[in-house]
Enzyme design. Structure first.
Site, short mmCIF file in Angstrom:
data_model
loop_
_atom_site.label_atom_id
_atom_site.label_comp_id
_atom_site.label_asym_id
_atom_site.label_seq_id
_atom_site.Cartn_x
_atom_site.Cartn_y
_atom_site.Cartn_z
N HIS A 29 11.17 0.05 12.45
CA HIS A 29 10.54 0.87 11.54
C HIS A 29 9.69 -0.01 10.66
O HIS A 29 9.16 0.80 9.87
CB HIS A 29 11.77 1.34 10.52
CG HIS A 29 13.05 2.09 11.15
ND1 HIS A 29 12.64 3.04 12.04
CD2 HIS A 29 14.17 1.70 11.37
CE1 HIS A 29 13.73 3.69 12.57
NE2 HIS A 29 14.62 2.51 12.02
N GLU A 60 25.26 2.68 16.03
CA GLU A 60 24.98 3.73 14.83
C GLU A 60 24.44 4.95 15.55
O GLU A 60 23.85 5.87 15.19
CB GLU A 60 23.42 3.22 14.43
CG GLU A 60 22.23 2.82 15.49
CD GLU A 60 21.15 2.10 15.00
OE1 GLU A 60 20.84 2.28 13.75
OE2 GLU A 60 20.26 1.92 15.66
N ASP A 77 21.95 6.04 10.52
CA ASP A 77 21.81 6.64 11.81
C ASP A 77 23.23 7.23 12.08
O ASP A 77 23.34 8.30 12.89
CB ASP A 77 21.10 5.94 12.83
CG ASP A 77 19.63 5.95 12.52
OD1 ASP A 77 19.02 6.96 12.49
OD2 ASP A 77 18.81 4.74 12.56
#
Length: 261
Positions: free
Chosen positions: A45, A151, A177
């Site tokens: 990310h 996740e 997530d």
């Protein structure tokens, strides 16, 4: 100095944090000053160049830390390359099957566990030459953490099979997530999410793998008290900076040094 993997093998817990905006090796010194065991650069990310990762990893190793990375994809150019740049652990997000977990091991571990190609005098061996190949590979396989990030709901359903994969070292919960996948976005302390986390912890315990979580302090404390994770990755540099800067103004107001704005 012992690596994070060696501390885990000796029955110790390890503590670290995630980096998303920090680029300076000076920050690695600050992390070491704080007494943490590892830091993990978020390449999923956030944006980190190979050159920056190399410098952060090399600084971390020199200071006795175990530098790690979360990669955006389980490919040779990410997993194997970052290992050669000096990473002491690789976490692959959205791992959902035993087959995907085996691919992590294949790319990250040397034979006989995996198929990682052998690089010579690189950052992963502090640029030392003339080392015994067999010794380097065996030591790297012991000290390198292959981590599946759990996740999604599918990963929960398959977590027992994932945990059984030979050469995989740890399963780490990604609570944000996971909450989205379970249909309870942002509710990381929801009973449904906590039940899923307990299932992963049990799978790790049964398979002899390390269990961990990356989350905010409140969730980490709750999981710590009940499930006793071996890997604690708390917060991010973004959160730490934001809270610290906001704390400056709050402290000034509490001391009567700042009025309302």
């Amino acid at each position: 100095m012992h690596t994070a993997a060696e501390k885990l093998a000796a029955g110790q817990k390890i503590y670290g944090t995630m980096l998303r905006v920090v680029r300076s090796p000076a920050a690695v010194q600050l992390i070491a000053n704080g007494g943490l065991d590892f830091f993990l650069c978020d390449c999923e990310h956030a944006e980190y160049s190979a050159e920056t990762l190399h410098d952060l990893f090399l600084a971390g190793r020199a200071l006795g830390l175990s530098p790690m990375a979360r990669v955006p994809a389980c490919t040779k150019e990410w997993v194997s390359r970052l290992a050669d740049l000096g990473a002491a652990g690789i976490m692959v997000p959205m791992t959902e099957t035993a087959g995907q977990a085996r691919e992590i091991v294949r790319l990250l571990k040397y034979p006989p566990l995996g198929e990682r190609g052998y690089a010579g005098a690189g950052a992963h061996v502090a640029y030392r030459r003339g080392l015994d190949h067999a010794e380097v590979m065996a030591r790297a396989n012991r000290r390198m953490l292959a981590i599946a990030q759990i996740e999604t709901a599918a990963a929960i359903e398959n977590c027992e099979a994932i945990a059984q994969v030979e050469g995989l070292d740890a399963l780490i919960i990604g609570p944000n997530d996971l909450s989205i996948s379970l249909g309870i976005p942002g509710q990381m302390e929801h009973p449904k999410e906590l039940a899923a986390i307990r299932r992963v912890a049990a799978a790790c315990r049964d398979a002899g793998k390390f269990f961990g979580i990356h989350g905010a302090l409140a969730l980490s404390q709750q999981v710590q008290q009940v499930l006793d994770p071996q890997i604690m990755m708390v917060s991010t540099d973004v959160d730490l900076f934001t809270e610290a800067f906001a704390g400056i103004l709050a402290s000034c107001r509490a001391a009567g040094l700042a009025g309302e704005r």
